[in-house]
Write an enzyme that holds these catalytic residues in place. Structure first.
Site, PDB file in Angstrom:
ATOM      1  N   CYS A 100       0.455  -1.417   0.009  1.00 57.20           N
ATOM      2  CA  CYS A 100      -0.516   0.079  -0.262  1.00 57.20           C
ATOM      3  C   CYS A 100       0.682   1.123   0.445  1.00 57.20           C
ATOM      4  O   CYS A 100       0.969   1.674   1.475  1.00 57.20           O
ATOM      5  CB  CYS A 100      -0.971  -0.395   1.498  1.00 57.20           C
TER       6      CYS A 100
ATOM      7  N   ASP B 156       9.095  -4.708   6.895  1.00 54.29           N
ATOM      8  CA  ASP B 156       9.970  -3.377   7.033  1.00 54.29           C
ATOM      9  C   ASP B 156       9.270  -2.826   6.362  1.00 54.29           C
ATOM     10  O   ASP B 156       9.390  -1.629   7.425  1.00 54.29           O
ATOM     11  CB  ASP B 156      11.278  -3.555   5.763  1.00 54.29           C
ATOM     12  N   GLY B 157       8.490  -2.663   5.008  1.00 51.53           N
ATOM     13  CA  GLY B 157       7.480  -1.582   5.391  1.00 51.53           C
ATOM     14  C   GLY B 157       6.521  -1.148   6.009  1.00 51.53           C
ATOM     15  O   GLY B 157       5.638   0.221   6.254  1.00 51.53           O
ATOM     16  N   SER B 158       5.712  -2.336   6.949  1.00 54.08           N
ATOM     17  CA  SER B 158       4.578  -2.080   7.488  1.00 54.08           C
ATOM     18  C   SER B 158       5.465  -1.472   8.898  1.00 54.08           C
ATOM     19  O   SER B 158       4.725  -0.891   9.375  1.00 54.08           O
ATOM     20  CB  SER B 158       4.063  -3.189   8.100  1.00 54.08           C
TER      21      SER B 158
ATOM     22  N   ILE C  86       9.121 -13.889   5.283  1.00 47.67           N
ATOM     23  CA  ILE C  86      10.037 -15.418   4.675  1.00 47.67           C
ATOM     24  C   ILE C  86      11.072 -15.061   4.745  1.00 47.67           C
ATOM     25  O   ILE C  86      12.151 -15.465   4.898  1.00 47.67           O
ATOM     26  CB  ILE C  86       8.805 -16.099   3.664  1.00 47.67           C
ATOM     27  N   ASP C  87      11.621 -13.409   4.456  1.00 49.08           N
ATOM     28  CA  ASP C  87      12.896 -13.324   4.594  1.00 49.08           C
ATOM     29  C   ASP C  87      13.728 -13.284   5.385  1.00 49.08           C
ATOM     30  O   ASP C  87      15.216 -13.756   5.363  1.00 49.08           O
ATOM     31  CB  ASP C  87      13.459 -11.760   3.778  1.00 49.08           C
TER      32      ASP C  87
ATOM     33  N   ARG D 275      17.764 -32.377  -6.117  1.00 53.01           N
ATOM     34  CA  ARG D 275      18.712 -33.084  -5.892  1.00 53.01           C
ATOM     35  C   ARG D 275      18.911 -34.690  -7.256  1.00 53.01           C
ATOM     36  O   ARG D 275      19.385 -34.947  -7.067  1.00 53.01           O
ATOM     37  CB  ARG D 275      19.619 -33.293  -4.411  1.00 53.01           C
TER      38      ARG D 275
ATOM     39  N   GLY E 137      13.822 -13.745  -1.279  1.00 52.45           N
ATOM     40  CA  GLY E 137      15.045 -12.830  -0.300  1.00 52.45           C
ATOM     41  C   GLY E 137      14.776 -11.330  -0.404  1.00 52.45           C
ATOM     42  O   GLY E 137      16.219 -10.441   0.360  1.00 52.45           O
TER      43      GLY E 137
ATOM     44  N   GLN F 126       7.266 -20.664  -1.995  1.00 51.28           N
ATOM     45  CA  GLN F 126       8.284 -20.325  -0.528  1.00 51.28           C
ATOM     46  C   GLN F 126       6.947 -19.507  -0.013  1.00 51.28           C
ATOM     47  O   GLN F 126       7.418 -19.185   1.098  1.00 51.28           O
ATOM     48  CB  GLN F 126       9.009 -19.946  -0.676  1.00 51.28           C
TER      49      GLN F 126
HETATM   50  O1  F6P Z   1       8.772  -9.487   1.322  1.00 53.38           O
HETATM   51  C1  F6P Z   1       8.855 -11.346   0.766  1.00 53.38           C
HETATM   52  C2  F6P Z   1       9.048 -11.468  -0.582  1.00 53.38           C
HETATM   53  O2  F6P Z   1       8.282 -12.642  -0.881  1.00 53.38           O
HETATM   54  C3  F6P Z   1      10.638 -11.383  -0.981  1.00 53.38           C
HETATM   55  O3  F6P Z   1      10.811 -12.709  -1.375  1.00 53.38           O
HETATM   56  C4  F6P Z   1       9.655 -10.901  -2.624  1.00 53.38           C
HETATM   57  O4  F6P Z   1      11.084 -10.438  -3.272  1.00 53.38           O
HETATM   58  C5  F6P Z   1       8.531 -10.145  -2.349  1.00 53.38           C
HETATM   59  O5  F6P Z   1       7.819 -10.569  -1.298  1.00 53.38           O
HETATM   60  C6  F6P Z   1       7.864 -10.444  -3.837  1.00 53.38           C
HETATM   61  O6  F6P Z   1       6.883  -8.913  -3.807  1.00 53.38           O
HETATM   62  P1  F6P Z   1       5.432  -9.091  -4.398  1.00 53.38           P
HETATM   63  O7  F6P Z   1       4.580  -9.908  -3.618  1.00 53.38           O
HETATM   64  O8  F6P Z   1       5.202  -7.798  -4.456  1.00 53.38           O
HETATM   65  O9  F6P Z   1       5.694  -9.767  -5.393  1.00 53.38           O
END
Ligand code: F6P
Length: 320
Positions: free
Chosen positions: A74, A104-106, A127-128, A155, A171, A252
């Site tokens: 947002c 971070d943004g939040s 998740i980062d 693998r 990440g 992920q």
């Molecule tokens: O911050 C979580 C994350 O999944 C990052 O690993 C990734 O770079 C980004 O969000 C992807 O963002 P969006 O959901 O806006 O495509």
């Protein structure tokens, strides 16, 4: 005094957000609060999109990924008019405070709300695992397990064809997730933005690995380190060996949260409400040295989490 608390999930979703919402709602109700769920992140504050949450609204959610409240990026919260609108909604709702679950943004948006006199407690979820001040964020352990399981599968095929794989891991601009995925899945190399990769030495190691009888070699490649396709092409050109790319991507971010993620989310959620109840504000709940506690936002905002170079060398020692 208002007996209402708001809860927001914001930014990229992370498995375990629901477990946190559940804990917040139930702890809030047990302390006598009326619980309000703001939908679609901060957008819900701009569009008056909210709902009452009861103990039953969060039944059977602890085991689901995503967020029942939905989420959004947002950018409007970075504008004066957007922030004023968000503040007005919170004041109109007469909330005692807001719990924000996000990255971070939040945190930055929460910090702005505080400047307008709103009580805010933040819960780190991403998740980062890139938030300064906490050893772990909600969702990280689940994403780690998801990626490790995927690489275990890669693998199998890599070994069958005796190929090198470059596996791209999420990440954003950090390699925290990629490093742990690399170590836990027994990768041969990790490429992360925090450490410069010496291509010549990596290529030599890859060739040596082959000579030493390795039938597959996997490089955990953080998305923030550049283009995995270009990187793979370079390796192929320099080694003459067959290289494939696999981008794990959004898988992920989804899936059933692990028990560890659920525990962390439950503890974070519980503490966040207790802090608001005690009249506290502008804090981030954290996990530090095995203990759940909280730190003032002022101490963590705009600070970069340190990359553990020692851990990084562990993989090098173990991938011979
Ligand atoms: O911050 C979580 C994350 O999944 C990052 O690993 C990734 O770079 C980004 O969000 C992807 O963002 P969006 O959901 O806006 O495509």
């Amino acid at each position: 005094m208002a007996k209402k608390i708001g809860v927001i999930t914001s930014g990229g979703d992370a498995p375990g957000m629901n477990a946190a919402v559940r804990a917040i709602v139930r702890r809030g109700i047990s302390l006598g609060y009326h619980m309000i769920g703001i939908r679609k992140g901060f957008k819900g504050l701009l569009e008056d999109d909210f709902t009452t949450l009861t103990s039953r609204s969060v039944s059977r959610t602890i085991n689901f990924g995503g967020t029942i409240l939905h989420t959004a990026r947002c950018p409007e919260t970075r504008t004066v008019s957007g922030m004023n609108r968000a503040v007005k909604t919170i004041k109109d709702l007469d909330l005692k405070g807001v719990v924000i679950i996000g990255g971070d943004g939040s945190l930055a948006a929460g910090n702005e709300l505080v400047k307008h006199g709103i009580k805010v407690i933040n819960i780190p979820a991403s998740i980062d695992n890139d938030i300064f001040g906490t050893d772990e964020t909600i969702g990280y352990d689940t994403a780690l397990n998801t990626a490790v399981e995927a690489i275990d599968k890669i693998r199998d095929t890599a070994t069958s064809h005796e190929r090198i794989f470059v596996v791209e891991i999420m990440g954003r601009e950090h390699g925290f997730l990629a490093m742990d995925v690399g170590i836990a899945s027994g990768c041969e190399f990790i490429v992360v933005p925090e450490v410069k990769t010496n291509m010549n030495s990596m290529v030599n190691e890859l060739k040596l690995g082959k000579e030493r009888g390795k039938t597959s070699q996997i490089i955990a490649f953080a998305e923030g380190a550049g283009s995995s396709w270009e990187f793979a092409k370079k390796i192929e050109d320099m080694t003459g060996l067959e290289v494939r790319v696999s981008i794990l991507g959004y898988i992920q971010r989804g899936g059933r949260p692990t028990a560890r993620t659920r525990m962390l989310a439950s503890q974070f959620g519980n503490l966040a409400v207790e802090l608001l109840h005690a009249g506290k504000s502008n804090l981030l709940v954290i996990l530090s040295n095995g203990k759940i506690s909280s730190v003032p936002i002022a101490k963590i905002i705009n600070r970069e989490k340190k990359f553990d170079k020692e851990k990084y060398t562990l993989l090098k020692n173990l991938s011979i």
